[in-house]
Motif scaffolding. Structure first.
Motif, PDB file in Angstrom:
ATOM      1  N   ILE A 185      14.966   3.576  -0.292  1.00 62.08           N
ATOM      2  CA  ILE A 185      15.540   3.873  -1.609  1.00 62.08           C
ATOM      3  C   ILE A 185      16.962   3.348  -1.696  1.00 62.08           C
ATOM      4  CG2 ILE A 185      16.325   5.720  -3.144  1.00 62.08           C
ATOM      5  CD1 ILE A 185      13.902   7.347  -2.317  1.00 62.08           C
ATOM      6  N   GLU A 186      17.737   3.535  -0.621  1.00 66.53           N
ATOM      7  CA  GLU A 186      19.128   3.078  -0.595  1.00 66.53           C
ATOM      8  C   GLU A 186      19.204   1.562  -0.821  1.00 66.53           C
ATOM      9  OE1 GLU A 186      23.230   2.512   0.025  1.00 66.53           O
ATOM     10  OE2 GLU A 186      22.053   4.262  -0.605  1.00 66.53           O
ATOM     11  N   VAL A 187      18.319   0.806  -0.189  1.00 61.39           N
ATOM     12  CA  VAL A 187      18.336  -0.648  -0.353  1.00 61.39           C
ATOM     13  C   VAL A 187      17.819  -1.047  -1.732  1.00 61.39           C
ATOM     14  CG1 VAL A 187      17.426  -2.843   0.496  1.00 61.39           C
ATOM     15  CG2 VAL A 187      18.108  -1.073   2.129  1.00 61.39           C
ATOM     16  N   VAL A 188      16.678  -0.481  -2.116  1.00 59.82           N
ATOM     17  CA  VAL A 188      16.022  -0.884  -3.366  1.00 59.82           C
ATOM     18  C   VAL A 188      16.895  -0.599  -4.590  1.00 59.82           C
ATOM     19  CG1 VAL A 188      14.116  -0.281  -4.914  1.00 59.82           C
ATOM     20  CG2 VAL A 188      13.658  -0.798  -2.515  1.00 59.82           C
ATOM     21  N   ARG A 189      17.589   0.533  -4.590  1.00 62.12           N
ATOM     22  CA  ARG A 189      18.401   0.854  -5.770  1.00 62.12           C
ATOM     23  C   ARG A 189      19.619  -0.064  -5.906  1.00 62.12           C
ATOM     24  NH1 ARG A 189      22.908   4.127  -5.451  1.00 62.12           N
ATOM     25  NH2 ARG A 189      23.553   4.785  -3.367  1.00 62.12           N
ATOM     26  N   LYS A 190      19.895  -0.834  -4.847  1.00 61.90           N
ATOM     27  CA  LYS A 190      21.002  -1.780  -4.912  1.00 61.90           C
ATOM     28  C   LYS A 190      20.524  -3.225  -4.888  1.00 61.90           C
ATOM     29  CE  LYS A 190      24.562   1.241  -2.971  1.00 61.90           C
ATOM     30  NZ  LYS A 190      25.604   1.420  -1.926  1.00 61.90           N
ATOM     31  N   ILE A 191      19.252  -3.423  -5.260  1.00 60.73           N
ATOM     32  CA  ILE A 191      18.752  -4.784  -5.504  1.00 60.73           C
ATOM     33  C   ILE A 191      18.774  -4.976  -7.014  1.00 60.73           C
ATOM     34  CG2 ILE A 191      16.830  -6.387  -5.246  1.00 60.73           C
ATOM     35  CD1 ILE A 191      15.910  -4.794  -2.825  1.00 60.73           C
ATOM     36  N   LYS A 192      19.805  -5.597  -7.512  1.00 62.92           N
ATOM     37  CA  LYS A 192      20.047  -5.669  -8.940  1.00 62.92           C
ATOM     38  C   LYS A 192      19.501  -6.959  -9.556  1.00 62.92           C
ATOM     39  CE  LYS A 192      22.359  -1.799  -9.060  1.00 62.92           C
ATOM     40  NZ  LYS A 192      21.810  -0.614  -9.772  1.00 62.92           N
ATOM     41  N   ALA A 193      19.135  -6.858 -10.822  1.00 59.07           N
ATOM     42  CA  ALA A 193      18.764  -8.060 -11.571  1.00 59.07           C
ATOM     43  C   ALA A 193      20.005  -8.940 -11.715  1.00 59.07           C
ATOM     44  CB  ALA A 193      18.224  -7.666 -12.948  1.00 59.07           C
ATOM     45  N   PRO A 194      19.846 -10.259 -11.669  1.00 61.25           N
ATOM     46  CA  PRO A 194      21.011 -11.161 -11.715  1.00 61.25           C
ATOM     47  C   PRO A 194      21.957 -10.910 -12.879  1.00 61.25           C
ATOM     48  CG  PRO A 194      19.041 -12.385 -11.146  1.00 61.25           C
ATOM     49  CD  PRO A 194      18.581 -10.988 -11.493  1.00 61.25           C
ATOM     50  N   VAL A 195      21.429 -10.485 -14.041  1.00 63.38           N
ATOM     51  CA  VAL A 195      22.289 -10.323 -15.217  1.00 63.38           C
ATOM     52  C   VAL A 195      23.241  -9.139 -15.095  1.00 63.38           C
ATOM     53  CG1 VAL A 195      20.692 -11.441 -16.806  1.00 63.38           C
ATOM     54  CG2 VAL A 195      20.485  -8.978 -16.384  1.00 63.38           C
ATOM     55  N   ILE A 196      22.951  -8.187 -14.184  1.00 55.85           N
ATOM     56  CA  ILE A 196      23.827  -7.031 -14.035  1.00 55.85           C
ATOM     57  C   ILE A 196      24.278  -6.843 -12.588  1.00 55.85           C
ATOM     58  CG2 ILE A 196      22.873  -5.791 -16.026  1.00 55.85           C
ATOM     59  CD1 ILE A 196      21.236  -4.117 -14.042  1.00 55.85           C
ATOM     60  N   ASP A 197      24.128  -7.884 -11.770  1.00 57.65           N
ATOM     61  CA  ASP A 197      24.471  -7.759 -10.352  1.00 57.65           C
ATOM     62  C   ASP A 197      25.981  -7.628 -10.168  1.00 57.65           C
ATOM     63  OD1 ASP A 197      23.945  -7.502  -7.703  1.00 57.65           O
ATOM     64  OD2 ASP A 197      23.139  -9.523  -7.409  1.00 57.65           O
ATOM     65  N   THR A 198      26.357  -6.916  -9.095  1.00 56.99           N
ATOM     66  CA  THR A 198      27.763  -6.724  -8.755  1.00 56.99           C
ATOM     67  C   THR A 198      27.952  -7.002  -7.261  1.00 56.99           C
ATOM     68  OG1 THR A 198      27.357  -4.356  -8.408  1.00 56.99           O
ATOM     69  CG2 THR A 198      28.200  -5.030 -10.573  1.00 56.99           C
ATOM     70  N   PRO A 199      29.180  -7.284  -6.823  1.00 59.23           N
ATOM     71  CA  PRO A 199      29.410  -7.653  -5.412  1.00 59.23           C
ATOM     72  C   PRO A 199      29.063  -6.572  -4.399  1.00 59.23           C
ATOM     73  CG  PRO A 199      31.257  -8.330  -6.784  1.00 59.23           C
ATOM     74  CD  PRO A 199      30.386  -7.475  -7.645  1.00 59.23           C
ATOM     75  N   MET A 270      11.003  -0.896  -9.793  1.00 59.87           N
ATOM     76  CA  MET A 270      11.038  -0.895  -8.338  1.00 59.87           C
ATOM     77  C   MET A 270      11.677   0.394  -7.802  1.00 59.87           C
ATOM     78  SD  MET A 270      12.374  -4.057  -5.998  1.00 59.87           S
ATOM     79  CE  MET A 270      14.023  -3.966  -6.714  1.00 59.87           C
ATOM     80  N   VAL A 271      12.728   0.863  -8.465  1.00 60.14           N
ATOM     81  CA  VAL A 271      13.389   2.103  -8.051  1.00 60.14           C
ATOM     82  C   VAL A 271      12.460   3.295  -8.259  1.00 60.14           C
ATOM     83  CG1 VAL A 271      15.323   3.663  -8.494  1.00 60.14           C
ATOM     84  CG2 VAL A 271      15.701   1.185  -8.494  1.00 60.14           C
ATOM     85  N   VAL A 272      11.773   3.321  -9.397  1.00 56.96           N
ATOM     86  CA  VAL A 272      10.812   4.392  -9.667  1.00 56.96           C
ATOM     87  C   VAL A 272       9.712   4.390  -8.608  1.00 56.96           C
ATOM     88  CG1 VAL A 272       9.052   5.236 -11.280  1.00 56.96           C
ATOM     89  CG2 VAL A 272      11.271   4.461 -12.142  1.00 56.96           C
ATOM     90  N   ALA A 273       9.232   3.197  -8.264  1.00 59.20           N
ATOM     91  CA  ALA A 273       8.182   3.069  -7.244  1.00 59.20           C
ATOM     92  C   ALA A 273       8.670   3.564  -5.888  1.00 59.20           C
ATOM     93  CB  ALA A 273       7.721   1.620  -7.149  1.00 59.20           C
TER      94      ALA A 273
END
Length: 290
Positions: A185-199, A270-273
């Motif tokens: 969950i920790e990894v998946v919730r920080k896999i962002k779509a490119p349009v809203i990704d952050t460093p 993906m986060v819900v899953a």
């Protein structure tokens, strides 16, 4: 705006009870399934309350520790918007920790020791173990270094149930399953779509596909732990394995879908899953013992 209203806004955005109630409850139930002494309903409720309050404390510590970065990258968050202050959050978590201490006193000496260990460890985590610069570019290692606090929280559940420091082979497997699922969950919730990704995301530091493949590997390892746990409980049966396989493959399929589409929708899906995976695997363990 009164404090309760502020906390309501904060929990909706930063401490989502609509998710944590289910994940925590499923962990409490699967912990009961592997406990050598079956806990009473009261002990299960106390373990549930204590776990939620510890998780809230960890969230508040994170808000304080990441204040500078979040102010730069996430000005929309409640603390950054001025909805609630860190002082108010620390006041509420101190009240919560006082409740945890009272629960540990009722549960016995082992729970008291583990509660103290949680407080000491989270204090060091609050200060990034005095190595903030080193960990800033190593997100996976940083998560691993922080993981003992989640292990201690899970161990506290066992201590409340058994009034001892005992960890059996089945309890260790269940702890590994919970930790594995939390890590995913920790990894998946920080896999962002490119349009809203952050460093500060995994997709930015590791790349989207690499992060997803890492998560898929974690799902396979989680299923191996799940299978060993079922076997140890004498519940390695067709329906339980089938359900575990379907939950795992569905989750993997959604992650692979996001690796292709990389949209905000597939990111949220993906986060819900990931949450469903966490809850389902623990509930299967619990239901297999009824």
């Amino acid at each position: 705006m009164n404090l309760l209203t502020k906390l309501h806004i904060f929990q909706k955005e930063r401490f989502p009870l609509r998710i944590l109630l289910f994940t925590t409850a499923s962990s409490i139930l699967s912990s009961a399934a592997v406990s050598p002494s079956k806990p009473s309903i009261l002990l299960m409720i106390l373990a549930f309350v204590s776990t939620l309050l510890f998780l809230y404390h960890i969230r508040v510590i994170d808000e304080s520790r990441d204040l500078e970065m979040d102010s730069s990258l996430h000005p929309e968050r409640p603390v950054q918007r001025g909805i609630v202050s860190l002082k108010e959050l620390f006041f509420t978590t101190i009240v919560g920790l006082a409740i945890c201490i009272l629960i540990s006193i009722y549960a016995g000496f082992p729970a008291m020791v583990i509660t103290l260990a949680v407080l000491v460890f989270t204090t060091f985590a609050w200060r990034d173990f005095f190595a903030k610069k080193f960990f800033s570019t190593r997100p996976v290692l940083y998560h691993i270094i922080n993981s003992p606090q989640m292990i201690l929280v899970q161990w506290n559940i066992y201590a409340i149930y058994t009034e001892s420091f005992q960890i059996t082979w089945l309890m260790l497997l269940q702890l590994l399953l919970v930790y594995n699922s939390i890590f995913i969950i920790e990894v998946v919730r920080k896999i962002k779509a490119p349009v809203i990704d952050t460093p500060d995301s995994y997709s930015a530091s590791m790349g989207t596909n690499k992060s997803i493949y890492f998560s898929i590997a974690m799902v396979f390892s989680g299923f191996a732990i799940f299978s060993l746990l079922l076997s140890g409980l004498g519940a390695f049966e067709g329906v339980n394995i089938f359900l575990g396989v379907m939950v795992s493959l569905s989750f993997i399929g959604i992650m692979l879908l996001h690796s292709r589409i990389k949209s905000v929708f597939t990111e949220q899906l993906m986060v819900v899953a990931a949450v469903i995976y966490y809850v389902a695997m623990n509930l299967i363990i619990y239901l297999s013992t009824l």
